[in-house]
Scaffold this motif. Structure first.
Motif, PDB file in Angstrom:
ATOM      1  N   ASN A 123       0.809  -1.221   0.000  1.00 51.98           N
ATOM      2  CA  ASN A 123       0.000   0.000   0.000  1.00 51.98           C
ATOM      3  C   ASN A 123       0.843   1.273   0.000  1.00 51.98           C
ATOM      4  OD1 ASN A 123       0.371  -0.579   3.078  1.00 51.98           O
ATOM      5  ND2 ASN A 123      -0.414   1.517   3.016  1.00 51.98           N
ATOM      6  N   GLN A 124       2.082   1.201   0.504  1.00 57.57           N
ATOM      7  CA  GLN A 124       2.901   2.410   0.555  1.00 57.57           C
ATOM      8  C   GLN A 124       3.397   2.851  -0.822  1.00 57.57           C
ATOM      9  OE1 GLN A 124       5.426   1.030   4.094  1.00 57.57           O
ATOM     10  NE2 GLN A 124       5.343   3.233   4.432  1.00 57.57           N
ATOM     11  N   LEU A 125       3.188   2.035  -1.831  1.00 56.13           N
ATOM     12  CA  LEU A 125       3.572   2.422  -3.197  1.00 56.13           C
ATOM     13  C   LEU A 125       2.476   3.210  -3.902  1.00 56.13           C
ATOM     14  CD1 LEU A 125       5.478  -0.761  -4.417  1.00 56.13           C
ATOM     15  CD2 LEU A 125       6.377   1.324  -3.370  1.00 56.13           C
ATOM     16  N   GLY A 126       1.358   3.450  -3.213  1.00 57.29           N
ATOM     17  CA  GLY A 126       0.336   4.334  -3.756  1.00 57.29           C
ATOM     18  C   GLY A 126      -0.767   3.606  -4.505  1.00 57.29           C
ATOM     19  N   VAL A 127      -1.877   4.309  -4.673  1.00 61.57           N
ATOM     20  CA  VAL A 127      -3.066   3.728  -5.292  1.00 61.57           C
ATOM     21  C   VAL A 127      -2.805   3.343  -6.735  1.00 61.57           C
ATOM     22  CG1 VAL A 127      -5.456   4.157  -5.978  1.00 61.57           C
ATOM     23  CG2 VAL A 127      -4.641   4.927  -3.733  1.00 61.57           C
ATOM     24  N   ASP A 128      -2.208   4.229  -7.512  1.00 61.77           N
ATOM     25  CA  ASP A 128      -2.027   3.961  -8.948  1.00 61.77           C
ATOM     26  C   ASP A 128      -1.193   2.706  -9.179  1.00 61.77           C
ATOM     27  OD1 ASP A 128      -3.526   6.161  -9.561  1.00 61.77           O
ATOM     28  OD2 ASP A 128      -1.809   7.469  -9.984  1.00 61.77           O
ATOM     29  N   TYR A 129      -0.103   2.558  -8.437  1.00 55.90           N
ATOM     30  CA  TYR A 129       0.736   1.376  -8.652  1.00 55.90           C
ATOM     31  C   TYR A 129      -0.001   0.106  -8.244  1.00 55.90           C
ATOM     32  CZ  TYR A 129       4.491  -1.953  -8.823  1.00 55.90           C
ATOM     33  OH  TYR A 129       5.234  -3.065  -9.129  1.00 55.90           O
ATOM     34  N   ASN A 130      -0.748   0.152  -7.165  1.00 55.54           N
ATOM     35  CA  ASN A 130      -1.476  -1.033  -6.736  1.00 55.54           C
ATOM     36  C   ASN A 130      -2.612  -1.391  -7.688  1.00 55.54           C
ATOM     37  OD1 ASN A 130      -0.436  -2.191  -4.091  1.00 55.54           O
ATOM     38  ND2 ASN A 130      -0.471  -0.010  -3.620  1.00 55.54           N
ATOM     39  N   VAL A 131      -3.214  -0.401  -8.302  1.00 50.04           N
ATOM     40  CA  VAL A 131      -4.204  -0.679  -9.355  1.00 50.04           C
ATOM     41  C   VAL A 131      -3.524  -1.412 -10.505  1.00 50.04           C
ATOM     42  CG1 VAL A 131      -5.667   0.385 -11.121  1.00 50.04           C
ATOM     43  CG2 VAL A 131      -5.777   1.192  -8.756  1.00 50.04           C
ATOM     44  N   HIS A 132      -2.319  -0.975 -10.864  1.00 51.68           N
ATOM     45  CA  HIS A 132      -1.549  -1.654 -11.910  1.00 51.68           C
ATOM     46  C   HIS A 132      -1.274  -3.111 -11.530  1.00 51.68           C
ATOM     47  CE1 HIS A 132       1.911  -2.904 -14.314  1.00 51.68           C
ATOM     48  NE2 HIS A 132       2.630  -2.984 -13.203  1.00 51.68           N
ATOM     49  N   VAL A 133      -0.870  -3.351 -10.283  1.00 51.85           N
ATOM     50  CA  VAL A 133      -0.584  -4.717  -9.826  1.00 51.85           C
ATOM     51  C   VAL A 133      -1.831  -5.589  -9.959  1.00 51.85           C
ATOM     52  CG1 VAL A 133      -0.067  -6.109  -7.780  1.00 51.85           C
ATOM     53  CG2 VAL A 133       1.299  -4.072  -8.282  1.00 51.85           C
ATOM     54  N   LEU A 134      -2.954  -5.095  -9.477  1.00 52.95           N
ATOM     55  CA  LEU A 134      -4.194  -5.868  -9.519  1.00 52.95           C
ATOM     56  C   LEU A 134      -4.674  -6.090 -10.951  1.00 52.95           C
ATOM     57  CD1 LEU A 134      -6.056  -4.127  -6.555  1.00 52.95           C
ATOM     58  CD2 LEU A 134      -5.034  -6.402  -6.534  1.00 52.95           C
ATOM     59  N   GLU A 135      -4.587  -5.053 -11.760  1.00 49.06           N
ATOM     60  CA  GLU A 135      -5.056  -5.162 -13.145  1.00 49.06           C
ATOM     61  C   GLU A 135      -4.237  -6.188 -13.928  1.00 49.06           C
ATOM     62  OE1 GLU A 135      -6.458  -2.155 -16.711  1.00 49.06           O
ATOM     63  OE2 GLU A 135      -4.809  -1.529 -15.394  1.00 49.06           O
ATOM     64  N   THR A 136      -2.929  -6.209 -13.703  1.00 44.66           N
ATOM     65  CA  THR A 136      -2.072  -7.174 -14.400  1.00 44.66           C
ATOM     66  C   THR A 136      -2.445  -8.607 -14.025  1.00 44.66           C
ATOM     67  OG1 THR A 136      -0.271  -5.553 -14.397  1.00 44.66           O
ATOM     68  CG2 THR A 136       0.311  -7.830 -14.883  1.00 44.66           C
ATOM     69  N   ILE A 137      -2.694  -8.843 -12.747  1.00 46.62           N
ATOM     70  CA  ILE A 137      -3.094 -10.183 -12.315  1.00 46.62           C
ATOM     71  C   ILE A 137      -4.437 -10.571 -12.930  1.00 46.62           C
ATOM     72  CG2 ILE A 137      -3.719 -11.622 -10.338  1.00 46.62           C
ATOM     73  CD1 ILE A 137      -0.737 -10.988 -10.495  1.00 46.62           C
ATOM     74  N   LEU A 138      -5.390  -9.655 -12.913  1.00 43.35           N
ATOM     75  CA  LEU A 138      -6.723  -9.967 -13.432  1.00 43.35           C
ATOM     76  C   LEU A 138      -6.717 -10.236 -14.930  1.00 43.35           C
ATOM     77  CD1 LEU A 138      -9.150  -7.488 -11.605  1.00 43.35           C
ATOM     78  CD2 LEU A 138      -8.795  -9.914 -11.158  1.00 43.35           C
ATOM     79  N   LYS A 139      -5.917  -9.473 -15.670  1.00 45.45           N
ATOM     80  CA  LYS A 139      -5.980  -9.558 -17.128  1.00 45.45           C
ATOM     81  C   LYS A 139      -4.985 -10.538 -17.741  1.00 45.45           C
ATOM     82  CE  LYS A 139      -7.965  -4.978 -17.925  1.00 45.45           C
ATOM     83  NZ  LYS A 139      -7.822  -3.673 -18.618  1.00 45.45           N
ATOM     84  N   GLU A 140      -3.805 -10.694 -17.127  1.00 49.78           N
ATOM     85  CA  GLU A 140      -2.768 -11.518 -17.747  1.00 49.78           C
ATOM     86  C   GLU A 140      -2.533 -12.856 -17.066  1.00 49.78           C
ATOM     87  OE1 GLU A 140       0.785  -9.712 -19.125  1.00 49.78           O
ATOM     88  OE2 GLU A 140      -0.041  -7.676 -19.144  1.00 49.78           O
ATOM     89  N   ILE A 141      -2.923 -12.960 -15.798  1.00 47.39           N
ATOM     90  CA  ILE A 141      -2.631 -14.183 -15.044  1.00 47.39           C
ATOM     91  C   ILE A 141      -3.894 -15.005 -14.779  1.00 47.39           C
ATOM     92  CG2 ILE A 141      -1.575 -15.133 -12.972  1.00 47.39           C
ATOM     93  CD1 ILE A 141       0.356 -13.614 -14.845  1.00 47.39           C
ATOM     94  N   ALA A 142      -4.910 -14.359 -14.227  1.00 43.47           N
ATOM     95  CA  ALA A 142      -6.118 -15.090 -13.808  1.00 43.47           C
ATOM     96  C   ALA A 142      -6.788 -15.873 -14.945  1.00 43.47           C
ATOM     97  CB  ALA A 142      -7.105 -14.118 -13.162  1.00 43.47           C
ATOM     98  N   PRO A 143      -6.961 -15.292 -16.137  1.00 47.13           N
ATOM     99  CA  PRO A 143      -7.617 -16.073 -17.211  1.00 47.13           C
ATOM    100  C   PRO A 143      -6.827 -17.316 -17.620  1.00 47.13           C
ATOM    101  CG  PRO A 143      -7.652 -13.723 -17.705  1.00 47.13           C
ATOM    102  CD  PRO A 143      -6.723 -13.900 -16.543  1.00 47.13           C
ATOM    103  N   GLU A 144      -5.506 -17.219 -17.624  1.00 45.87           N
ATOM    104  CA  GLU A 144      -4.679 -18.357 -18.028  1.00 45.87           C
ATOM    105  C   GLU A 144      -4.734 -19.497 -17.010  1.00 45.87           C
ATOM    106  OE1 GLU A 144      -3.045 -18.659 -20.916  1.00 45.87           O
ATOM    107  OE2 GLU A 144      -3.931 -16.728 -21.496  1.00 45.87           O
ATOM    108  N   LEU A 145      -5.054 -19.171 -15.763  1.00 44.79           N
ATOM    109  CA  LEU A 145      -5.124 -20.187 -14.708  1.00 44.79           C
ATOM    110  C   LEU A 145      -6.546 -20.686 -14.463  1.00 44.79           C
ATOM    111  CD1 LEU A 145      -2.577 -18.527 -12.262  1.00 44.79           C
ATOM    112  CD2 LEU A 145      -2.282 -20.734 -13.409  1.00 44.79           C
ATOM    113  N   GLY A 146      -7.508 -20.156 -15.190  1.00 46.17           N
ATOM    114  CA  GLY A 146      -8.899 -20.556 -14.991  1.00 46.17           C
ATOM    115  C   GLY A 146      -9.563 -19.906 -13.797  1.00 46.17           C
ATOM    116  N   TRP A 147      -8.918 -18.863 -13.242  1.00 42.86           N
ATOM    117  CA  TRP A 147      -9.527 -18.158 -12.125  1.00 42.86           C
ATOM    118  C   TRP A 147     -10.635 -17.207 -12.575  1.00 42.86           C
ATOM    119  CZ3 TRP A 147      -4.355 -16.168  -9.545  1.00 42.86           C
ATOM    120  CH2 TRP A 147      -3.616 -17.275  -9.118  1.00 42.86           C
ATOM    121  N   ARG A 148     -10.622 -16.900 -13.858  1.00 45.02           N
ATOM    122  CA  ARG A 148     -11.630 -16.004 -14.430  1.00 45.02           C
ATOM    123  C   ARG A 148     -12.200 -16.642 -15.674  1.00 45.02           C
ATOM    124  NH1 ARG A 148     -12.242 -13.464 -10.416  1.00 45.02           N
ATOM    125  NH2 ARG A 148     -12.129 -11.236 -10.101  1.00 45.02           N
TER     126      ARG A 148
END
Length: 339
Positions: free
Chosen positions: A314-339
């Protein structure tokens, strides 16, 4: 298996010039902003850790109520509240109010507590174990009382001359949320407490720390813990399907900033001692997307869980954490069947 994916924030702040959260106020306000942005991304949950006597989030209910008022779909929760510090009666009122404000989206994680910043900090809050009990026993007892109160049954004798008219019978605490009892989780650090939580009808939260009970890799032990919990749930005869969450630090390295922050992360479990109990700490994941997907496919506990909480810096700020979450949702989760 498709999964609910949430974030878990410890809510650190520091006056350091390198910190994106230099005060408690900044941390609280950014926590709300991150939950709003996460909901817009399609993240399923916003969870917050509770620590006392530290530059971290502590009193959860004002924050949970504020997040609930600013959002409309995302689950809001804790991971976890240390019940050694809690008055179960007052907590029922706070939890009921936060849940009603959010429209029934509260997912409340409780625990008997972990090592804190001060010695026996719960004593300063007015609590002390009974003779023959440990502080862990006290925390679990507070949790059991809290669960009883959430059932909404009257227990208090009404005043024969009240300020306002009373309904008939004994009185309960208000405001009452009818379904909140089914959305209580227990943060378990051992197989035994996981089975205890199942017996009482609580969902299971398992973090990246547990007792080292077999000497196996962390994710293997955690998967066994989850299976033991589900078996105990079945034996208890509960009719609904329980939920199970695990938390992980997962970072997809897709740009230079990611590599600078997390490119040298430790990819091994570690072992230590907490209160003379041998404990195992789960590894973090940080790699390029294709490599990260392969690593996560091998994590048995993630495969067993229906909910994954991503710990965020959280100390890296909102924008960076949005980037972290978005990357997982779009590039990782679909490939693993989480989405």
């Amino acid at each position: 298996m498709t999964k609910n994916i949430g974030f878990l924030s410890f809510g650190h702040w520091s006056p350091s010039p390198h910190s994106g959260t230099r005060s408690a106020q900044e941390t609280l306000l950014q926590s709300i902003d991150l939950a709003v942005a996460a909901e817009e991304l399609g993240v399923d949950g916003a969870y917050f850790r509770v620590h006392h006597f530290a530059n971290q989030l502590a009193s959860p209910f004002p924050l949970l109520a504020a997040v609930g008022a600013k959002t409309s779909k995302i689950e809001i929760g804790t991971g976890v509240i240390d019940m050694r510090y809690e008055n179960p009666f007052y907590m029922v009122e706070n939890a009921g109010a936060a849940d009603l404000i959010s429209g029934g989206r509260l997912q409340l994680g409780l625990s008997r507590g972990s090592p804190e910043q001060v010695i026996d900090g719960w004593r300063y809050f007015g609590y002390q174990p009974q003779d023959g009990q440990t502080d862990a026993d006290m925390g679990r007892h507070h949790g059991e009382v809290f669960l009883q109160l959430l059932n909404g049954k009257g227990f208090a004798e009404p005043n024969p001359r009240p300020m306002f008219p009373n309904p008939p019978g004994q009185l309960r605490l208000e405001p009452h949320s009818e379904s909140l009892r089914e959305r209580i989780w227990w943060g378990s650090g051992s197989d035994a407490t996981a089975r205890w939580a199942a017996k009482l009808g609580m969902n299971l939260q398992s973090s990246t720390l547990k007792d080292d009970e077999t000497g196996e890799a962390f994710h293997v032990q955690q998967a066994k813990q989850i299976r033991a919990y589900r078996e105990a749930w079945k034996e208890a005869g509960h009719t609904r399907t329980p939920r199970v969450s695990v938390s992980r630090s997962i970072f997809a390295l897709v740009n230079e900033t990611d590599r600078q922050y997390f490119g040298r992360g430790d990819d091994r479990d570690s072992v230590g001692f907490i209160h003379e109990t041998r404990s195992i700490f789960g590894r973090s994941y940080a790699a390029k997307p294709k490599q990260l997907i392969k690593q996560l496919q091998q994590d048995e506990a993630i495969a067993e869980a229906d909910t994954l909480l991503l710990t965020v810096p959280n100390q890296l700020g909102v924008d960076y954490n949005v980037h972290v979450l978005e990357t997982i949702l779009k590039e990782i989760a679909p490939e693993l069947g989480w989405r």
